[in-house]
Write a protein that holds these residues in place. Structure first.
Motif, PDB file in Angstrom:
ATOM      1  N   GLY A   1      27.642 -21.634 -24.487  1.00 43.92           N
ATOM      2  CA  GLY A   1      27.758 -21.173 -23.110  1.00 43.92           C
ATOM      3  C   GLY A   1      27.280 -19.742 -23.028  1.00 43.92           C
ATOM      4  O   GLY A   1      26.556 -19.250 -23.890  1.00 43.92           O
ATOM      5  N   SER A   2      27.704 -19.050 -21.994  1.00 38.85           N
ATOM      6  CA  SER A   2      27.197 -17.712 -21.767  1.00 38.85           C
ATOM      7  C   SER A   2      28.130 -16.676 -22.350  1.00 38.85           C
ATOM      8  O   SER A   2      29.331 -16.758 -22.192  1.00 38.85           O
ATOM      9  CB  SER A   2      27.042 -17.452 -20.276  1.00 38.85           C
ATOM     10  N   ALA A   3      27.599 -15.740 -23.021  1.00 33.26           N
ATOM     11  CA  ALA A   3      28.391 -14.639 -23.542  1.00 33.26           C
ATOM     12  C   ALA A   3      27.557 -13.380 -23.434  1.00 33.26           C
ATOM     13  O   ALA A   3      26.343 -13.423 -23.275  1.00 33.26           O
ATOM     14  CB  ALA A   3      28.788 -14.903 -24.985  1.00 33.26           C
ATOM     15  N   TYR A   4      28.232 -12.268 -23.513  1.00 37.57           N
ATOM     16  CA  TYR A   4      27.547 -10.984 -23.334  1.00 37.57           C
ATOM     17  C   TYR A   4      26.628 -10.697 -24.507  1.00 37.57           C
ATOM     18  O   TYR A   4      25.492 -10.278 -24.330  1.00 37.57           O
ATOM     19  CB  TYR A   4      28.614  -9.906 -23.197  1.00 37.57           C
ATOM     20  N   ARG A   5      27.103 -10.885 -25.720  1.00 39.30           N
ATOM     21  CA  ARG A   5      26.285 -10.620 -26.890  1.00 39.30           C
ATOM     22  C   ARG A   5      25.854 -11.917 -27.543  1.00 39.30           C
ATOM     23  O   ARG A   5      26.521 -12.934 -27.438  1.00 39.30           O
ATOM     24  CB  ARG A   5      27.053  -9.769 -27.925  1.00 39.30           C
ATOM     25  N   ARG A   6      24.770 -11.872 -28.298  1.00 36.15           N
ATOM     26  CA  ARG A   6      24.212 -13.043 -28.953  1.00 36.15           C
ATOM     27  C   ARG A   6      24.594 -13.041 -30.427  1.00 36.15           C
ATOM     28  O   ARG A   6      25.065 -12.038 -30.961  1.00 36.15           O
ATOM     29  CB  ARG A   6      22.682 -13.040 -28.816  1.00 36.15           C
ATOM     30  N   PRO A   7      24.369 -14.177 -31.133  1.00 37.85           N
ATOM     31  CA  PRO A   7      24.632 -14.199 -32.573  1.00 37.85           C
ATOM     32  C   PRO A   7      23.884 -13.059 -33.273  1.00 37.85           C
ATOM     33  O   PRO A   7      22.727 -12.778 -32.958  1.00 37.85           O
ATOM     34  CB  PRO A   7      24.100 -15.565 -32.999  1.00 37.85           C
TER      35      PRO A   7
END
Lengths: 396, 396
Positions: A37-43
């Motif tokens: 889903g959507s999150a502020y930071r990426r892996p």
């Protein structure tokens, strides 16, 4: 009250990780290894957390930092890495008055140690590196969690890797190669004789390089803003006139050069961007011609369109005609059309353009385009992957 | 070595001018009053220069600052305003190794005094103002140079104005009205009984306002970047939870509010921009609905497109459908597509969008569009003018 320096440029976070390693200081490294889903930071987003509660970097928009800090204390106490998943999509959180960040976020917390040293040394020394980290092992071999192998662009070196990881490396290579190139990260599952192993593959690239030619006061805002968005910045001034590192304290390097020596000034590559703003017509022209001999993808030239047309005519008079490919690498007038004419506003438009070009984006309103905000990474350990896929490009 | 703080945001320059006035300190105000051809700064750009050689602000890209500093010493010594013109288009300069800035630039230098106080007080208090300054008088009445009248949006108040200026005010009103609205500046010639008088008409507007709703760590980079490009920034956090001015030291104001009170929080106008980033779905929705009741032209909403679609459905379920006009004021996902996912990179994309919207620009590469970089102002004292003409708009 948190003392985490949350919004540091990534380079500064790596500098702090390296400093902790060099000092043999106790610290926990927290890395986002998976996001649904959507999150502020990426892996790949990471924080360093110290025993006194201080830290640097960010893994979410502040939703989980307190919980991660509490867990970090446990990791420091027992010395074992752990993987934690937070599901922030529950109704209470999303619709109600809870923390309100979206997505399912998985984080690896580990005592900072020598196994991460090759990564941080490569990043801070300006070289790309790939790293594979075991983040789940269904075979029950818990000791494998956190074990690592490194990738140099051609091969894995797995000296330090646990058996579970060693078995998987051959299968992981295509995905690792793609992520190494793109500087992105993803967790993949791979079957081994001992069962399924989950491996976090992280491509870590040094920041893009920016070389600014000029020594006027208008250089400083460009340097300051470019540093904030994580370029490594060199200021090159001609004839040493007004140069001097003290005038550009935020630059990584200040060098003195001459227009005719530009192509020999350094190693130029496809991840180096040049801004020419000497305000001297002849210097600008020579620097421009020199830069076109290098593989730099971007030469921004300060000044109005008419000035460049005069420059082109001068060059043509001397038998130097620009090819279409060369013309496309020249950005003049420099910058994005954002309006404003103050020094910071002009610098802002220049650095906005650098970001867009470095990230291969067409600079439009995100609200007026289709597709996801972040680049999608679709990695399969057994197939060639397309980690460079840019949602933006597909809508052009 | 110059100690001029050259790249300060305009607000900080005005703050320093006001401080010098309040302290009754000796200083010279240098203002660009005319530009032919291309130059780095436009008419209205200003510097304050002090007797010790220090100063703030910029009038060119560093080409003339040394000469202006030398002249400022003379102006301080003899106490008289003067107008100087530099022609930087000569062949030696443009093609050779000279200063290399283009264009013809005319600058008014004057001892900083009470005649500029109404302007600086309006600007720093957040109100627009117009000012007409005599910068040339062919009648030979040199004493008129620097004399002023002020414009409040409806009328000139010319109490302090010299006769030469008073005679011209009626003719200047249409041009002044246009520049007052646009915040731009231009020198115009006007015929009076005593001969031709040249008058610099300056529209001075307070910086645009930005209100950021949220209290997470991702708010700070937005505040910092928006301040650099000269927004006046208020942080509004809900329930006072994590608020506190000390967390946002760069904000002009930090206030505690609640979602339902947003529309009453302050006076909202067409020059106020709102960014909603509470990361709480319900808070965001209520704030959004409240903001749509105000005349703000921009409501940026942090979060992915899907989240906004869910919000829209929720609103529709409650009988609240967005009009097309409302939908166009909502920017979500927020920001320009510049790539990058670090806190500063995300903040950068948001503030880039704010700049583009505030300046009515379409955010494309300047090198890939037609027309001049700066807005053109074509003012005739005797005709209605189009100071808002945006070269960009005509290419859309």
């Amino acid at each position: 009250m948190s003392t985490t320096d949350w919004s540091l440029p990534e380079t500064d976070v790596f500098d702090q990780i390296r400093a902790a390693l060099d000092d043999d200081a106790d610290a926990v490294l927290a890395t986002v290894i998976d996001v649904e889903g959507s999150a502020y930071r990426r892996p790949g987003a990471k924080m360093i957390l110290r025993p006194d509660g201080s830290g640097a970097g960010s893994i979410t928009a502040g939703c989980l930092e307190d919980e991660v800090r509490a867990l970090a204390a446990e990791v420091l106490a027992d010395g074992d890495p752990r993987v934690e998943t937070w599901d922030l999509t529950g109704e209470d959180d999303v619709w109600g008055l809870g923390v309100g960040c979206n997505g399912v976020i998985t984080v690896l917390l580990e005592p900072l140690g020598d196994s991460y040293r090759p990564v941080v040394e490569a990043r801070t020394d300006g070289a790309p590196i790939g790293v594979a980290t075991v983040v789940g092992d269904e075979s029950g071999a818990d000791r494998a969690l956190g074990s690592r192998a490194y990738y140099d662009g051609n091969d894995f070196s797995a000296g330090a890797a646990d058996g579970a990881l060693s078995d998987a490396l051959a299968e992981l290579e295509p995905a690792m190669a793609t992520l190494y190139e793109s500087g992105k990260a993803e967790t993949v599952a791979v079957e081994t004789d001992g069962g399924t192993v989950e491996v976090f593959l992280e491509g870590v690239r040094p920041p893009p390089e920016l070389v600014v030619f000029g020594s006027g006061p208008d250089v400083a805002p460009v340097v300051e803003l470019a540093k904030l968005v994580d370029f490594r910045v060199t200021v090159a001034s001609f004839r040493g006139g007004k140069a001097g590192a003290e005038r550009f304290p935020r630059a990584d390097e200040v060098v003195s050069s001459s227009p005719a020596d530009v192509s020999d000034l350094r190693e130029w590559d496809g991840d180096t961007y040049a801004v020419v703003m000497t305000h001297n017509f002849l210097d600008d022209r020579i620097a421009l011609e020199e830069l076109l001999e290098t593989p730099v993808p971007y030469v921004g030239l300060m000044g109005p369109h008419d000035r460049f047309e005069e420059m082109r005519e001068d060059m043509a008079d001397d038998g130097r005609t620009l090819t279409e490919d060369e013309r496309e690498r020249i950005y003049t007038p420099i910058g994005l059309s954002l309006g404003g004419d103050s020094p910071y506003q002009i610098g802002y438009s220049i650095v906005a353009e650098l970001l867009a070009v470095a990230n291969d984006r067409t600079p439009k309103h995100l609200s007026r385009r289709a597709g996801p905000i972040h680049d999608r990474v679709d990695v399969d350990a057994n197939a060639d992957t397309d980690a460079n896929a840019d949602a933006d490009a597909s809508t052009e």
